[in-house]
Design a protein around this motif. Structure first.
Motif, PDB file in Angstrom:
ATOM      1  N   GLY A   1       0.811  -1.208   0.000  1.00 30.50           N
ATOM      2  CA  GLY A   1       0.000   0.000   0.000  1.00 30.50           C
ATOM      3  C   GLY A   1       0.844   1.257   0.000  1.00 30.50           C
ATOM      4  O   GLY A   1       0.523   2.245  -0.674  1.00 30.50           O
ATOM      5  N   ILE A   2       1.945   1.244   0.739  1.00 33.29           N
ATOM      6  CA  ILE A   2       2.854   2.402   0.752  1.00 33.29           C
ATOM      7  C   ILE A   2       3.465   2.605  -0.625  1.00 33.29           C
ATOM      8  O   ILE A   2       3.583   3.741  -1.110  1.00 33.29           O
ATOM      9  N   ARG A   3       3.826   1.505  -1.299  1.00 34.62           N
ATOM     10  CA  ARG A   3       4.395   1.624  -2.649  1.00 34.62           C
ATOM     11  C   ARG A   3       3.347   2.185  -3.614  1.00 34.62           C
ATOM     12  O   ARG A   3       3.671   2.978  -4.511  1.00 34.62           O
ATOM     13  N   GLN A   4       2.083   1.769  -3.458  1.00 30.09           N
ATOM     14  CA  GLN A   4       1.018   2.282  -4.319  1.00 30.09           C
ATOM     15  C   GLN A   4       0.870   3.797  -4.164  1.00 30.09           C
ATOM     16  O   GLN A   4       0.731   4.528  -5.148  1.00 30.09           O
ATOM     17  N   ALA A   5       0.924   4.277  -2.920  1.00 28.89           N
ATOM     18  CA  ALA A   5       0.797   5.712  -2.670  1.00 28.89           C
ATOM     19  C   ALA A   5       1.972   6.473  -3.276  1.00 28.89           C
ATOM     20  O   ALA A   5       1.800   7.551  -3.860  1.00 28.89           O
ATOM     21  N   LYS A   6       3.158   5.921  -3.152  1.00 28.99           N
ATOM     22  CA  LYS A   6       4.336   6.586  -3.711  1.00 28.99           C
ATOM     23  C   LYS A   6       4.272   6.633  -5.230  1.00 28.99           C
ATOM     24  O   LYS A   6       4.704   7.610  -5.855  1.00 28.99           O
ATOM     25  N   LYS A   7       3.705   5.596  -5.823  1.00 32.70           N
ATOM     26  CA  LYS A   7       3.584   5.586  -7.280  1.00 32.70           C
ATOM     27  C   LYS A   7       2.579   6.646  -7.742  1.00 32.70           C
ATOM     28  O   LYS A   7       2.802   7.327  -8.750  1.00 32.70           O
ATOM     29  N   LEU A   8       1.485   6.820  -7.002  1.00 33.55           N
ATOM     30  CA  LEU A   8       0.538   7.867  -7.350  1.00 33.55           C
ATOM     31  C   LEU A   8       1.179   9.244  -7.176  1.00 33.55           C
ATOM     32  O   LEU A   8       0.970  10.155  -7.984  1.00 33.55           O
ATOM     33  N   LYS A   9       1.973   9.403  -6.133  1.00 28.34           N
ATOM     34  CA  LYS A   9       2.695  10.661  -5.928  1.00 28.34           C
ATOM     35  C   LYS A   9       3.577  10.986  -7.134  1.00 28.34           C
ATOM     36  O   LYS A   9       3.605  12.126  -7.613  1.00 28.34           O
ATOM     37  N   GLN A  10       4.283   9.974  -7.640  1.00 24.83           N
ATOM     38  CA  GLN A  10       5.149  10.163  -8.797  1.00 24.83           C
ATOM     39  C   GLN A  10       4.332  10.508 -10.037  1.00 24.83           C
ATOM     40  O   GLN A  10       4.723  11.357 -10.848  1.00 24.83           O
ATOM     41  N   MET A  11       3.200   9.863 -10.190  1.00 21.69           N
ATOM     42  CA  MET A  11       2.339  10.144 -11.338  1.00 21.69           C
ATOM     43  C   MET A  11       1.849  11.587 -11.321  1.00 21.69           C
ATOM     44  O   MET A  11       1.851  12.283 -12.337  1.00 21.69           O
ATOM     45  N   LEU A  12       1.445  12.082 -10.136  1.00 21.01           N
ATOM     46  CA  LEU A  12       0.981  13.463 -10.027  1.00 21.01           C
ATOM     47  C   LEU A  12       2.106  14.453 -10.298  1.00 21.01           C
ATOM     48  O   LEU A  12       1.880  15.545 -10.831  1.00 21.01           O
ATOM     49  N   ALA A  13       3.320  14.086  -9.926  1.00 20.18           N
ATOM     50  CA  ALA A  13       4.478  14.961 -10.145  1.00 20.18           C
ATOM     51  C   ALA A  13       4.767  15.154 -11.632  1.00 20.18           C
ATOM     52  O   ALA A  13       5.421  16.129 -12.026  1.00 20.18           O
ATOM     53  N   ASN A  14       4.294  14.229 -12.448  1.00 20.22           N
ATOM     54  CA  ASN A  14       4.539  14.307 -13.894  1.00 20.22           C
ATOM     55  C   ASN A  14       3.238  14.508 -14.685  1.00 20.22           C
ATOM     56  O   ASN A  14       3.220  14.317 -15.895  1.00 20.22           O
TER      57      ASN A  14
ATOM     58  N   SER B   1     -13.894  11.494 -19.312  1.00 19.82           N
ATOM     59  CA  SER B   1     -13.849  10.191 -19.966  1.00 19.82           C
ATOM     60  C   SER B   1     -12.945   9.238 -19.207  1.00 19.82           C
ATOM     61  O   SER B   1     -12.149   9.627 -18.359  1.00 19.82           O
ATOM     62  N   CYS B   2     -13.046   7.952 -19.566  1.00 20.93           N
ATOM     63  CA  CYS B   2     -12.282   6.925 -18.855  1.00 20.93           C
ATOM     64  C   CYS B   2     -10.775   7.147 -18.956  1.00 20.93           C
ATOM     65  O   CYS B   2     -10.030   6.714 -18.091  1.00 20.93           O
ATOM     66  N   SER B   3     -10.351   7.831 -20.016  1.00 17.54           N
ATOM     67  CA  SER B   3      -8.914   7.974 -20.222  1.00 17.54           C
ATOM     68  C   SER B   3      -8.237   8.763 -19.119  1.00 17.54           C
ATOM     69  O   SER B   3      -7.027   8.685 -18.942  1.00 17.54           O
ATOM     70  N   SER B   4      -9.013   9.562 -18.362  1.00 16.74           N
ATOM     71  CA  SER B   4      -8.401  10.367 -17.303  1.00 16.74           C
ATOM     72  C   SER B   4      -8.422   9.677 -15.956  1.00 16.74           C
ATOM     73  O   SER B   4      -8.005  10.245 -14.971  1.00 16.74           O
ATOM     74  N   LEU B   5      -8.928   8.445 -15.912  1.00 20.87           N
ATOM     75  CA  LEU B   5      -9.016   7.745 -14.640  1.00 20.87           C
ATOM     76  C   LEU B   5      -7.853   6.771 -14.537  1.00 20.87           C
ATOM     77  O   LEU B   5      -7.760   5.806 -15.288  1.00 20.87           O
ATOM     78  N   GLY B   6      -6.962   7.018 -13.603  1.00 24.46           N
ATOM     79  CA  GLY B   6      -5.781   6.183 -13.486  1.00 24.46           C
ATOM     80  C   GLY B   6      -5.871   5.216 -12.335  1.00 24.46           C
ATOM     81  O   GLY B   6      -6.179   5.596 -11.231  1.00 24.46           O
ATOM     82  N   SER B   7      -5.608   3.933 -12.560  1.00 27.25           N
ATOM     83  CA  SER B   7      -5.628   2.940 -11.491  1.00 27.25           C
ATOM     84  C   SER B   7      -4.221   2.411 -11.244  1.00 27.25           C
ATOM     85  O   SER B   7      -3.462   2.166 -12.180  1.00 27.25           O
ATOM     86  N   LEU B   8      -3.919   2.243  -9.994  1.00 23.85           N
ATOM     87  CA  LEU B   8      -2.608   1.702  -9.623  1.00 23.85           C
ATOM     88  C   LEU B   8      -2.743   0.310  -9.054  1.00 23.85           C
ATOM     89  O   LEU B   8      -1.877  -0.167  -8.335  1.00 23.85           O
ATOM     90  N   ALA B   9      -3.854  -0.368  -9.370  1.00 25.22           N
ATOM     91  CA  ALA B   9      -4.106  -1.682  -8.775  1.00 25.22           C
ATOM     92  C   ALA B   9      -3.091  -2.728  -9.209  1.00 25.22           C
ATOM     93  O   ALA B   9      -2.863  -3.714  -8.527  1.00 25.22           O
ATOM     94  N   SER B  10      -2.471  -2.514 -10.353  1.00 20.26           N
ATOM     95  CA  SER B  10      -1.577  -3.546 -10.880  1.00 20.26           C
ATOM     96  C   SER B  10      -0.196  -3.532 -10.247  1.00 20.26           C
ATOM     97  O   SER B  10       0.634  -4.377 -10.554  1.00 20.26           O
ATOM     98  N   LEU B  11       0.057  -2.556  -9.391  1.00 22.67           N
ATOM     99  CA  LEU B  11       1.396  -2.477  -8.770  1.00 22.67           C
ATOM    100  C   LEU B  11       1.730  -3.741  -7.983  1.00 22.67           C
ATOM    101  O   LEU B  11       0.933  -4.206  -7.204  1.00 22.67           O
TER     102      LEU B  11
END
Length: 607
Positions: free
Chosen positions: A400-413, A597-607
């Motif tokens: 879960g911590i890795r998932q949050a960090k990945k979302l943080k990185q995504m928002l940074a870019n 639209s769906c294209s703007s919805l990002g999921s990190l479930a696959s991490l």
């Protein structure tokens, strides 16, 4: 100046020269007649108190007859019904029967509950610091069946000054609201002169007109036709926003069947707080509160609640109901920019309770056993406090911590607002530890540099209104605010009204309560001065929030919105208020969500 004499409007809706108007206090006098001609075409809503009459003398006789058959050892339902009908046929004194003693008491108790509804305030918000008036009020007009038991019930409930000291509402007896004419004496009404003498406050002119003609021996289909005509041609034309309709078990049953058929044919939307609502019968003196919305002369939606649940659903019932038709048939919608707020909902990262549930499911063969074992795992032990359970207020896993960090990185870019990264003016977060940990991982550092300046981290505001559905399961309780503040000292806990978790106990929060809480959060968000807000919350909460908006969405957007949120998923929407919004006013009106639209919805479930 020449004054125009008041026109006596027709009750059949054929007059053309008057416009529909919402009446204002003081209440209407007996004349002119209260049914305005013509149906209003604009979108409008009415709050309607549907009431079944209290117990009448013939109901007592029926019950006694059935009990006598049962006492004789006969359990056959057919013979019990024969005995019930026989006593009604044999006793002419039951014609247009009055209320029984118990019925009179039932009506009195329902009146007390209505009075409490009219004087109650919506559930206190953690963001609301002043008391607000009840969104419900006494009816402007009472439409009542002309049978004595209904007239007595309506009189007991509404023939008194309202909560503000105004005169009693107008009473109008409506022939179309009477019970099915079975041929039994109890379903035959008294003459109009008799009724006028007994109920001088009631206008019987509609009954005197003799329309509709209600034949003796009519069947359920005929009653349903009466209910249909009443809904289609009369109810929307009644002036006033608050109306009472006092009728009978059979009529109310057939009216619900009409609504059910329209739901099934996608003509209207309906939301009831009871299952099998189309077949569930009203009890004696039962009152239900309904919000009916019409658009372009057509009924488009119904929200119905018990008296106890009505105040919880006040936003949906008395606000705009989230049912505005947006834009022309071209498919476009336009909103004033200052009425919109961009809200980014972020579901939580994986928690330890998620892992425990998954492991329980993997260890069992059948789905039923898996669900039972998972639920048992989340319950407190009978001799211990919920807070003693190892999964109480469960934390994040390392995944879960890795998932949050990945979302943080995504928002940074993720470019936003002309900057090469996404920055938020405000973050609102659930007070459960796993939510706070998710927010801490994502938002504790500056999001980036813009124009040579470091953009500071956003303010993080902790709110009970976006917490998980509380009650029953230990993972959904929270630690005390003092404990949480020790760990998350940079967060703002000023909205938290209690140090301890006063909401969580062994009873699960009802669906009505969590839906109302979700709407309350949206009202608060729409009134905030910030234009870009993140909300870190839970998948179950999002299910109840988004589930209230799906009926009017495009199929592609509906599928995006309805599906269960994955761990640490970003779901962005635009929140738009339809009413007058005063920023930072917690009483802002309800709002409409438009979904990208769906294209703007990002999921990190696959991490």
């Amino acid at each position: 100046m020449i004054e125009r004499a008041p026109t006596q409007p027709s009750l059949d809706g054929n007059e053309e020269d008057e416009e529909y108007e919402e009446p204002s206090k003081p209440r209407m006098s007996m004349h002119p007649m209260p049914i305005k001609p013509g149906l209003p075409n604009e979108s409008h809503k009415k709050v309607i108190y549907f009431v079944r009459h209290a117990e009448a003398l013939h109901n007592v006789k029926e019950r006694e007859a059935v009990r006598a058959v049962i006492a004789a050892g006969d359990t056959d339902k057919g013979r019990q019904d024969q005995a019930r009908r026989a006593v009604l046929q044999q006793d002419p004194s039951l014609k247009d029967a009055p209320l029984s003693e118990d019925g009179t008491e039932q009506a009195r108790m329902s009146g007390k509950k209505l009075k409490a509804l009219f004087s109650s305030s919506p559930p206190a918000s953690r963001h609301r610091h002043r008391k607000t008036a009840s969104p419900f009020r006494s009816p402007d007009i009472v439409l009542v069946s002309p049978l004595r038991r209904a007239l007595m019930t309506a009189t007991a409930l509404f023939n008194h000054s309202d909560e503000h000291g105004n005169d009693p509402p107008m009473f109008l007896a409506i022939e179309a609201l009477r019970e099915k004419r079975t041929g039994l004496a109890c379903d035959e009404r008294s003459s109009v002169p008799e009724l006028q003498a007994e109920f001088p406050h009631v206008d019987f002119s509609d009954v005197q007109r003799g329309l509709p003609v209600v034949p003796e021996g009519e069947n359920n289909e005929a009653v349903r036709a009466r209910a249909t005509e009443f809904l289609d041609t009369r109810l929307a034309a009644v002036p006033g926003r608050y109306i009472a309709v006092v009728s009978h078990k059979g009529w109310l049953r057939e009216q619900r069947k009409v609504l059910k058929r329209r739901v099934e044919s996608n003509k209207i939307r309906a939301n009831f707080d009871i299952s099998e609502w189309d077949t569930t019968l009203y009890g004696n003196a039962e009152v239900r509160v309904a919000a009916f919305r019409w658009q372009e002369g057509e009924l488009v939606s119904v929200v119905s609640r018990s008296l106890e649940n009505a105040i919880l659903a006040s936003s949906a019932m008395c606000g705009d109901g989230f049912e505005f038709a947006l834009g022309p048939s071209s498919g476009f919608s336009i909103f004033l920019a200052d009425r919109t707020t961009k809200v980014h909902f972020i579901s939580l990262s994986e928690g330890r309770h998620n892992v425990a549930i998954r492991e329980a499911a993997d260890s069992t063969v059948s789905t039923a056993d898996s669900a039972a074992q998972a639920e048992a795992l989340m319950l407190r032990e009978s001799d211990k406090m919920a807070s003693e359970h190892p999964l109480y207020d469960a934390r994040l896993t390392q995944k879960g911590i890795r998932q949050a960090k990945k979302l943080k990185q995504m928002l940074a870019n993720r470019p936003s607002g002309g900057r090469p990264f996404t920055a938020f003016e405000l973050v609102v977060v659930s007070p459960l530890t796993r939510a706070l940990e998710t927010a801490q991982q994502i938002f504790s550092d500056p999001p980036g540099t813009y124009g040579g300046d470091v953009v500071p981290p956003p303010r993080v505001l902790v709110s009970e209104d976006c917490r998980e559905r509380y009650g029953r399961y230990v993972c959904d309780g929270r630690r005390s605010v003092s404990q949480l503040f020790e760990e998350f000292s940079s967060f703002d806990f000023s909205l938290m009204s209690s140090d301890s978790d006063d909401l969580h106990d062994d009873e699960r929060e009802s669906s009505v309560e969590i839906e109302e809480r979700a709407l309350r959060l949206l009202g608060w968000l729409s009134a905030r001065p910030e234009r870009c807000i993140a909300v870190v919350t839970h998948s179950e909460f999002l299910r109840f929030l988004f589930g209230q908006f799906t009926d009017t969405l495009h199929e592609e957007d509906r599928s995006c919105l309805q599906r269960t949120a994955a761990n640490c998923e970003l779901r962005s929407v635009v929140l738009c208020s339809h009413g007058e919004v005063e920023r930072e006013d917690s009483n802002a009106p309800a709002s409409t969500i438009r979904v990208p639209s769906c294209s703007s919805l990002g999921s990190l479930a696959s991490l």
